[in-house]
Design an enzyme around this catalytic site. Structure first.
Site, short mmCIF file in Angstrom:
data_model
loop_
_atom_site.label_atom_id
_atom_site.label_comp_id
_atom_site.label_asym_id
_atom_site.label_seq_id
_atom_site.Cartn_x
_atom_site.Cartn_y
_atom_site.Cartn_z
N ASN A 65 0.83 -1.21 0.00
CA ASN A 65 0.00 0.00 0.00
C ASN A 65 0.86 1.26 0.00
O ASN A 65 0.55 2.24 -0.68
CB ASN A 65 -0.93 0.02 1.21
N ARG A 405 -11.48 -4.32 -13.47
CA ARG A 405 -10.37 -5.20 -13.06
C ARG A 405 -10.89 -6.63 -13.12
O ARG A 405 -11.82 -6.98 -12.41
CB ARG A 405 -9.91 -4.90 -11.64
N ARG A 436 -5.96 1.59 -12.61
CA ARG A 436 -4.58 1.76 -12.12
C ARG A 436 -3.93 0.44 -11.74
O ARG A 436 -4.47 -0.34 -10.96
CB ARG A 436 -4.58 2.72 -10.93
N HIS A 466 -15.94 3.11 -14.29
CA HIS A 466 -15.74 2.35 -13.06
C HIS A 466 -16.99 1.55 -12.68
O HIS A 466 -16.99 0.83 -11.70
CB HIS A 466 -15.38 3.34 -11.93
N TYR A 499 -12.68 -9.62 -1.16
CA TYR A 499 -13.34 -8.32 -1.03
C TYR A 499 -14.80 -8.53 -0.66
O TYR A 499 -15.49 -9.38 -1.22
CB TYR A 499 -13.28 -7.55 -2.36
N ARG A 596 -14.08 2.82 5.12
CA ARG A 596 -12.90 1.98 5.32
C ARG A 596 -11.61 2.78 5.29
O ARG A 596 -10.74 2.59 6.13
CB ARG A 596 -12.84 0.90 4.23
N HIS A 624 -15.42 -3.39 0.82
CA HIS A 624 -15.37 -2.75 -0.49
C HIS A 624 -16.72 -2.26 -0.99
O HIS A 624 -16.77 -1.43 -1.90
CB HIS A 624 -14.77 -3.75 -1.50
#
EC number: 2.7.4.1
Length: 721
Positions: A65, A405, A436, A466, A499, A596, A624
């Protein structure tokens, strides 16, 4: 969550509220808030209640991270600072001031993480039979093993690069671990500098051998694992790289570069080609973090700083290991006694089909009822089954889908390829090339889909797509029916096991029509603004969301029930939305935020946010999902979807929020999900008004509750389907 009637307090006057709510003192810096999240992840690594290898996993996550943080967030701030950008952050800081504040907190987290690894986790691993050894502590047999590994595997890969007038300082690639080596020519006594890159293609922790120990009291035989760090092994064998020279010293260093890709889409004729070039150029970005071994002398450090043109403020002197990401190798050791208990995601009974079920069984189920899944407690398999059913059903005419993704070896993409290649379906897919750090994977999938005849588009200029939506068009007799899957998470079968997210399957006519309009907007030139049920950014999502907050204020003031807003998300950054939440708090509306990661709102400020509570839950699974609840005087509204409350999500991305209208689902999300999060007193951290967090402290007599454990147990009880 029943509310007794209560009188509504008088709201603050709008003019006073506007003046007060614009003050930088009411907001928390986004970057500092993100670092506070990394601290909460570090706390999970430090929590002895977590199994040992899960704690190692959390420490690795801290490392990865922070790599992304320095590549993207710090990289962007450095660019702003160098460009002389004077725009202040939401809390009133210049880019230079933010970088200074970041350094103080980031350095503290990095030092604390490595201290904990070396002083606590390594000794505990050793007691558990997982040994990370120093080269000079190896037995004769172990040394022979690693030396042979070096000679046969490592040595052929290494490329020592000299630095002298005939050899310019080499490029040091992003995220690379390296050795700065000083050697001496004994013939003339001259000292020379060289760089050796630690091969990223090899395990960073070299397994020496595994052996069995003595019997435990319970009769089991533990396996012992032995490792040595690859950079340490190379350091102790450097004489083989510099024959005829004396190796004086060698020290590790790690480089992080700016990866904040800037795409001038309006000037790009081919977005796919532009993204490929940007991914290639990423490794040449400016250095945003140089981590060096704490024992590295100043003169060697200066060679690195001068040649890589590193600002001293971006140099961090640390105890090893420098690459914390690499300890994930240890976390993956197959020791069931040192991991979380395994679980098997549930498949709702209505979606369990026998082998001889008709091809259209999934669609028959969807026509009879809406279906909601709560991942990872509910399996992701039905999402794949839905797409496979669409691919193979002879009555399905078309499949349309957005992919953000998907990961490697994706069963979702394979189902789309099967639909086009084997069954001749019309398949249209929007592949987001700007996801990303997934750009390379998505570029590869886009090319493969195009080769199989799939209509592939890359989204809209200036907007990142997205949203998570799949639309299936099916001919049924004389009519056409559309089936829709909407989600809060990605179509990635691997992360779906880690997730927490929601999935909704529906053939609601209004949602299906909105889905068609959305794809026309994404792939064509549709300018449609009046969506029936979906909230779509950047078209109507912001306006509609703001309207919902204002309606909650109005419902609270009109009574008879007090207002209540519950918002669960990954990040809360958007200033206009925060200001509306402050106004709702001033009006007396109770607001519970489950955020979160980043939260720029300050709770508990008298006269502004005393009715707002903010909590963050960090645990086994990554929280998530985005779930937004408004009480609305008993006429409850719940939305779920892909959008966090950030300017980029509301203004620069194509996002979708979808309504949860089924009474049974509303009750489940309200009472069995959101309320459970609010009662979590084990993994919850409560945000203080200064932006720091403290663990929830159960009151005497309170039942201890871990929300994620509760959801796992509910599947075992069979209480949700």
């Amino acid at each position: 969550m029943e509310h007794p009637p209560a009188p509504a307090p008088a709201p603050a006057s709008p003019s006073e509220a506007e003046i007060a709510l614009d003050s930088p003192a009411l907001y928390i810096n986004r970057e500092i808030s993100l670092l506070q999240f990394q601290r909460r992840v570090l706390e999970e690594a430090q929590d002895p209640q977590n199994p040992l290898l899960e704690r190692v996993k959390f420490l690795s996550i801290v490392g990865s991270n922070l790599e992304e943080f320095f590549m993207v967030r710090v990289g962007g701030l450095i660019m702003q600072n160098e460009a002389g950008v004077s725009e202040l952050s939401v809390d009133g800081l210049t880019p230079a001031r933010q970088l200074a504040e970041i350094r103080k907190l980031a350095e503290k987290i990095m030092n604390e993480a490595r201290t904990y690894w070396n002083r606590t986790l390594v000794p505990e691993l050793d007691k558990a039979g997982i040994h990370i050894l120093k080269y000079n502590k190896l037995s004769q047999r172990q040394r022979e093993t690693v030396d042979r590994y070096f000679d046969e595997i490592v040595f052929p890969v290494l490329t020592p690069l000299a630095v002298d007038p005939g050899h310019p300082f080499p490029h040091i690639s992003n995220l690379s671990l390296n050795l700065a080596v000083v050697v001496r020519d004994n013939q003339n006594g001259q000292r020379r500098f060289a760089r050796v890159k630690v091969p990223p293609s090899l395990p960073q922790l070299v397994p020496i051998r595994r052996s069995s120990g003595g019997l435990r009291r319970d009769g089991t035989v533990p396996h012992h694992h032995y490792f040595i760090w690859l950079d340490e092994l190379i350091t102790n064998r450097l004489e083989h790289l510099f024959p005829g020279l004396e190796v004086i010293e060698a020290f590790s260093f790690h480089v992080t570069r700016n990866a904040d890709i800037q795409i001038q889409e309006l000037e790009a004729l081919d977005l796919l080609e532009t993204m490929e070039e940007n991914v290639r150029n990423r490794r040449f970005g400016a250095v945003t973090r140089l981590m060096v071994d704490r024992d590295m002398p100043e003169d060697v450090r200066d060679i690195l700083i001068d040649n890589m043109k590193v600002d001293l403020k971006n140099v961090y002197i640390l105890e090893g290991p420098l690459s914390l990401r690499s300890v994930m190798q240890i976390a993956r050791i197959d020791r069931f006694d040192l991991h979380d208990r395994p679980y098997l995601p549930a498949i709702p009974p209505r979606l369990r089909y026998p082998p001889d079920a008709p091809r259209d069984a999934f669609f028959t189920t969807m026509r009879s009822t809406n279906i909601m899944l709560h991942h990872p407690y509910d399996s992701f398999t039905p999402v794949v089954d839905f797409l496979r059913a669409a691919a193979r059903d002879p009555n399905v005419l078309a499949i349309k889908m957005t992919l953000y993704r998907v990961g490697s070896n994706s069963p979702v993409v394979n189902a789309l390829l099967e639909a086009s290649r084997d069954y001749g379906k019309q398949v249209a897919v929007l592949v987001e090339l700007k996801a990303r750090f997934d750009e390379e994977s998505n570029i590869s999938w886009a090319k493969k889909l195009e080769q199989e005849g799939v209509h592939v588009t890359y989204g809209l200029l200036g907007l990142k797509t997205h949203s998570k939506i799949a639309l299936v068009v099916r001919k049924e007799g004389e009519r056409i029916r559309r089936y829709v899957h909407l989600g809060t998470g990605n179509y990635n079968h691997i992360t779906a096991q880690l997730y927490e997210d929601l999935s909704l399957f529906t053939c609601d006519d209004d949602i299906a029509s909105d889905g068609t309009d959305l794809f026309n907007y994404l792939t064509g030139y549709s300018m449609k603004k009046d969506y029936r049920k979906l909230l779509v950014a950047p078209i109507n999502l912001r306006d509609r969301f703001e309207e919902l907050i204002l309606q909650e204020i109005e419902a609270h003031q009109q009574g008879p029930y007090p207002g209540h807003i519950i918002l669960k998300m990954n990040a809360l950054v958007d200033k206009p939305i925060i200001q509306l939440l402050y106004k709702a708090s001033q009006a007396g509306v109770r607001i519970d935020l489950v955020v979160r990661g980043v939260c720029c709102l300050r709770p508990g400020i008298p006269g502004v946010s005393e009715n707002i509570a903010v909590r963050s839950i960090v645990g086994r699974f990554l929280e998530h999902s985005r779930i937004y609840y408004f009480h609305h005087g008993g006429r409850e509204t719940i939305l779920a979807g892909s959008a966090d409350i950030m300017p980029r999500n509301l203004n620069q991305r194509v996002e979708v929020l979808f309504p949860i209208e089924d009474t049974r689902m509303v009750r489940y999300l309200r009472d069995e999900v959101l309320d459970v999060y609010l009662r979590d007193n084990i993994k919850s951290r409560l945000m203080l008004s200064d932006g720091s967090y403290e663990r929830a402290a159960p009151n005497k007599g309170d039942t201890l509750l871990n929300a994620q454990d509760y959801f796992l147990a509910s599947r075992l009880r069979g209480s949700h389907s």
